[in-house]
Scaffold this active site. Structure first.
Site, mmCIF file in Angstrom:
data_model
loop_
_atom_site.group_PDB
_atom_site.id
_atom_site.type_symbol
_atom_site.label_atom_id
_atom_site.label_comp_id
_atom_site.label_asym_id
_atom_site.label_seq_id
_atom_site.Cartn_x
_atom_site.Cartn_y
_atom_site.Cartn_z
ATOM 1 N N GLY A 127 13.626 -6.843 -31.250
ATOM 2 C CA GLY A 127 14.296 -6.553 -29.983
ATOM 3 C C GLY A 127 13.383 -6.829 -28.807
ATOM 4 N N TYR A 128 13.163 -8.095 -28.513
ATOM 5 C CA TYR A 128 12.317 -8.492 -27.391
ATOM 6 C C TYR A 128 13.157 -9.060 -26.249
ATOM 7 C CZ TYR A 128 7.532 -7.930 -29.233
ATOM 8 O OH TYR A 128 6.328 -7.424 -29.660
ATOM 9 N N THR A 161 17.714 -12.543 -33.966
ATOM 10 C CA THR A 161 17.894 -13.325 -35.186
ATOM 11 C C THR A 161 18.130 -12.422 -36.392
ATOM 12 O OG1 THR A 161 16.465 -15.058 -34.298
ATOM 13 C CG2 THR A 161 16.852 -15.077 -36.673
ATOM 14 N N GLU A 244 3.676 -14.324 -34.314
ATOM 15 C CA GLU A 244 4.954 -15.029 -34.301
ATOM 16 C C GLU A 244 4.750 -16.508 -33.988
ATOM 17 O OE1 GLU A 244 9.375 -14.863 -32.192
ATOM 18 O OE2 GLU A 244 7.681 -13.880 -31.228
#
Length: 398
Positions: A127-128, A161, A244
């Site tokens: 949740g960014y 995603t 990431e």
């Protein structure tokens, strides 16, 4: 750095190849190699197989379930898995949240959440991004207001995603609006089954349901789900993003993609000769292969730095830029190799068991879909333009 593998490292490669031959289900590798859709069960199956062998969290410390591999062993394992057609391990819990918990989580959080990541009990999503906070991530507006022993969360996340598969989400939330924006953010773990959490699908142009919007309306989150200190979550966020971005580079996937393009170019005929003999195509293929070899070396250096206790900095941004450009070029070359057969998109052909009409070579079914889907690589995880700014600041001091 000596780039030649030692006899011990070659023995490890042999061990990995034996494991893949024995344990990687042909049904899964066939779907991966053909570019077919993987189900949640498919991804969970490979996750469980690796965990049973103790090879799932190969970048975690042995204390928390890692195998204690060297940087080169990790490199060998990831490359051989990609070449064998092993499914991609969903990175959100294992490769993003896990390292954050190991570095910034308290003992109770580590003992509770890390085993659940390994055994697959929790499926995490990220949740960014928000509608107004993508590349400028520090602009997040989702709020978390403390009331007693809970935070009350309100706001929206987007481009989440595989959020429709997840039962947990790690979020950047704003806990202080009176300070510089990077200083008022906290890192919070939220149960997706909590009342007030709503997941809405975003269907992309190729008909895929891969990303989602997540809405929070008065969602109660226990204070013990705060990772690190309140208002200091930006430190966790930056640390996670380095992992990431290194993961997005996808060196192993590019190695496998290069082999796939070479095979297709040798099979496809162009003006009476294999496409691989066309000077223009061969030149592009040679250039991307050289770029990939260079990136492999950089990747080894970054992995070695992390194994030595360091944190990838500007190098992760470099890998993200070059890695995404290489993967996109390989997909463009595959689409070009398929020629007119890459034009028609048969959605059903991406499902296992499709027995409809074959259109062109077997690679044609996924050529266009993969090409367009992975245009996103140079945007998410911090756009490549943002990565260039990071490199300029960290190395050149601009």
């Amino acid at each position: 750095m000596d780039l030649n593998f030692t006899s011990e490292e070659e023995a490890f490669r042999t061990e990995v190849l034996g494991f893949l031959r024995e344990k990687l289900p042909e049904r899964l590798s066939s779907k991966v190699k053909q570019g077919l859709r993987l189900s949640k069960a498919d991804m969970e199956e490979w996750h469980a197989i690796l965990n049973e062998r103790g090879w799932l969290a190969n970048h975690w410390p042995e204390q928390w379930g890692g195998p204690g591999w060297s940087a080169v062993q990790k490199f060998i394992f990831e490359n051989e898995c990609a070449l064998a057609g092993a499914p991609r391990i969903v990175p959100f819990g294992l490769s993003m949240l896990g390292p954050v918990l190991i570095k910034y989580g308290n003992e109770a959080q580590q003992k509770y959440w890390l085993p659940r990541i390994l055994n697959g009990e929790d499926w995490w999503c990220q949740g960014y991004s928000e509608p107004g906070a993508g590349s400028d991530l520090a602009a997040v507006k989702t709020t978390a207001v403390r009331e007693g022993d809970h935070y009350i969360v309100n706001g929206q996340k987007t481009w989440t995603t595989l959020g429709h598969h997840a039962n947990m989400i790690f979020c950047l939330v704003r806990t202080n609006t009176e300070v510089k924006k990077q200083q008022g953010i906290s890192f919070l773990l939220i149960d997706m089954n909590t009342p007030g959490v709503e997941v809405r699908p975003i269907i992309t142009l190729d008909g895929e349901h891969e990303v989602n919007e997540v809405f929070f309306t008065d969602v109660k989150v226990p204070v013990e789900n705060l990772v690190g200190e309140e208002d200091k979550g930006w430190t966790c966020a930056k640390y996670l993003l380095t992992y990431e971005r290194t993961n997005i580079a996808g060196v192993g996937f590019s190695v496998a993609g290069l082999e796939k393009v070479k095979i297709a170019a040798d099979r496809v005929m162009h003006k009476g000769k294999p496409l691989s003999q066309d000077p223009m195509f061969a030149a592009r293929l040679a250039k991307v292969e050289i770029d990939l070899e260079n990136m492999k070396t950089t990747n080894l250096r970054v992995i070695a730095a992390v194994a030595g206790g360091g944190v990838p900095g500007a190098e992760s941004s470099m890998l993200k830029i070059r890695g995404t450009e290489i993967r996109q070029e390989l997909l463009a070359l595959m689409r070009k190799a398929m020629g007119v057969y890459a034009l028609p998109f048969i959605e059903e052909a991406l499902h296992a068991g499709y027995d409809g009409p074959q259109v062109g070579p077997e690679e044609a079914a996924s050529a266009a879909s993969a090409y367009f889907n992975y245009r996103k690589l140079s945007i998410f995880g911090g756009s490549n333009e943002i990565q260039k700014n990071i490199i300029s600041k960290m190395i050149l001091g601009l």
